[in-house]
Design a protein around this motif. Structure first.
Motif, PDB file in Angstrom:
ATOM      1  N   ALA A   1      -2.905   7.156  -3.629  1.00 51.82           N
ATOM      2  CA  ALA A   1      -4.324   7.232  -3.261  1.00 51.82           C
ATOM      3  C   ALA A   1      -4.837   5.862  -2.838  1.00 51.82           C
ATOM      4  N   ARG A   2      -5.707   5.858  -1.853  1.00 54.77           N
ATOM      5  CA  ARG A   2      -6.321   4.628  -1.358  1.00 54.77           C
ATOM      6  C   ARG A   2      -7.048   3.887  -2.483  1.00 54.77           C
ATOM      7  N   GLU A   3      -7.713   4.642  -3.359  1.00 58.87           N
ATOM      8  CA  GLU A   3      -8.445   4.022  -4.471  1.00 58.87           C
ATOM      9  C   GLU A   3      -7.512   3.270  -5.416  1.00 58.87           C
ATOM     10  N   ASP A   4      -6.322   3.831  -5.645  1.00 59.93           N
ATOM     11  CA  ASP A   4      -5.357   3.167  -6.525  1.00 59.93           C
ATOM     12  C   ASP A   4      -4.864   1.861  -5.909  1.00 59.93           C
ATOM     13  N   PHE A   5      -4.597   1.882  -4.601  1.00 61.33           N
ATOM     14  CA  PHE A   5      -4.197   0.660  -3.916  1.00 61.33           C
ATOM     15  C   PHE A   5      -5.307  -0.384  -4.001  1.00 61.33           C
ATOM     16  N   ASP A   6      -6.536   0.018  -3.691  1.00 59.52           N
ATOM     17  CA  ASP A   6      -7.654  -0.927  -3.720  1.00 59.52           C
ATOM     18  C   ASP A   6      -7.866  -1.508  -5.118  1.00 59.52           C
ATOM     19  N   ALA A   7      -7.654  -0.700  -6.147  1.00 61.93           N
ATOM     20  CA  ALA A   7      -7.794  -1.206  -7.521  1.00 61.93           C
ATOM     21  C   ALA A   7      -6.731  -2.253  -7.816  1.00 61.93           C
ATOM     22  N   ALA A   8      -5.493  -1.991  -7.407  1.00 60.51           N
ATOM     23  CA  ALA A   8      -4.417  -2.964  -7.623  1.00 60.51           C
ATOM     24  C   ALA A   8      -4.659  -4.228  -6.803  1.00 60.51           C
TER      25      ALA A   8
ATOM     26  N   THR B   1     -12.032   1.070   0.478  1.00 62.64           N
ATOM     27  CA  THR B   1     -12.881   2.077  -0.171  1.00 62.64           C
ATOM     28  C   THR B   1     -14.266   1.494  -0.471  1.00 62.64           C
TER      29      THR B   1
ATOM     30  N   ARG C   1      -7.297  -6.332  -8.507  1.00 62.14           N
ATOM     31  CA  ARG C   1      -6.754  -7.067  -9.661  1.00 62.14           C
ATOM     32  C   ARG C   1      -6.034  -8.331  -9.212  1.00 62.14           C
TER      33      ARG C   1
ATOM     34  N   HIS D   1       0.823  -1.219   0.000  1.00 61.37           N
ATOM     35  CA  HIS D   1       0.000   0.000   0.000  1.00 61.37           C
ATOM     36  C   HIS D   1       0.853   1.265   0.000  1.00 61.37           C
TER      37      HIS D   1
ATOM     38  N   PHE E   1       1.357   3.429  -3.325  1.00 65.39           N
ATOM     39  CA  PHE E   1       0.218   4.094  -3.965  1.00 65.39           C
ATOM     40  C   PHE E   1      -0.090   5.406  -3.258  1.00 65.39           C
TER      41      PHE E   1
END
Length: 193
Positions: A69-76, A99, A79, A64, A67
Motif C-alpha cells: 500500500a502507498r500509505e505503508d511506503f509513505d510511513a516507512a 499520500t 520514518r 516502494h 510495500f
C-alpha cells in the motif's frame, strides 16, 4: 538550531547534486546553519545515491516495491526522513505521488520542482505537451507541495524559449539547466526567509 535538508530522489540525482554544490558554494552552513543532511531514494539502484555518498552525504533507500500500500511506503519513508529532523524536505526527481498524510506531516516544509510553468502542464510528459500545444516558451517551477498534484504556492519559476527545431529531448535538456539554477536559489530563499 541546525536546519537539516533531506532530498528525495528516484534517479540520477542531477538536481540533488546541484543543490549540494550550491549549499557548499553558498556557505549555507555559515549563513543559515543549514546543510544537506541526507539523500533518500525509493530506488536502491538510483545513481544519485552514489553521487551523494561521494559528496559525503548520508544516504538511504526505501524501496516502494516492497510495500503493498502507498500509505505503508509513505510511513516507512517518513520514518527514514525523520531520523534527520528535517527543516526542509526537497523532492528532486522523486517520482512518487505522496499520500495526503505524508504531505500533511511535512506541511510548509515540503517543496518540489516541476518541468513546466505551472499551472500549465502538471503531471508527466510536460515537454512533449508544451510542444504539441504550440507554446512559445516552456520552463520550470519550484513550488510548495500540497495534496493536489503539481499545485501549491509557487516559490520560483524560470522561462525557457521553445526553439523552432526543438523536440522534447532538446527542450528538456535546456529546462534542466534552469532547474539546477533555480532550485538552489529557491531553497536559499526559503532558508533566508
Amino acid at each position: 538550531m541546525q536546519k537539516n535538508i533531506v532530498i528525495l530522489i528516484s534517479g540520477g540525482g542531477s538536481n540533488m547534486a546541484a543543490i549540494a554544490h550550491a549549499a557548499v558554494q553558498g556557505r549555507w552552513a555559515e549563513r543559515f546553519n543549514a546543510r544537506v543532511a541526507a539523500v533518500i531514494s525509493n530506488k536502491p539502484e538510483a545513481g544519485g545515491l552514489k553521487i551523494a555518498r561521494g559528496l559525503g552525504i548520508a544516504t538511504a533507500a526505501v524501496d516502494h516495491r516492497e510495500f503493498a500500500a502507498r500509505e505503508d511506503f509513505d510511513a516507512a519513508l517518513s520514518r527514514e526522513i525523520d531520523k534527520h529532523a528535517p527543516a526542509l524536505v526537497v523532492l528532486a526527481g522523486f517520482m512518487r505521488i505522496l499520500t495526503p498524510g505524508f504531505v500533511a506531516h511535512y506541511a510548509g516544509r515540503l517543496i518540489n520542482i516541476h518541468p513546466s510553468l505551472l499551472p500549465a502542464f502538471p503531471g508527466l510528459h510536460t515537454h512533449r505537451r508544451a510542444l504539441e500545444a504550440g507554446c512559445k516558451v516552456a520552463g520550470v517551477t519550484v513550488h510548495q507541495v500540497t495534496t493536489e498534484l503539481d499545485h501549491g504556492p509557487i516559490l520560483a519559476q524560470a522561462v525557457v524559449p521553445i526553439l523552432p527545431d526543438d523536440d522534447a529531448a532538446a527542450l528538456a535538456a535546456r529546462v534542466l539547466t534552469q532547474e539546477h539554477r533555480i532550485y538552489a536559489q529557491a531553497i536559499e530563499g526559503w532558508l533566508a526567509g
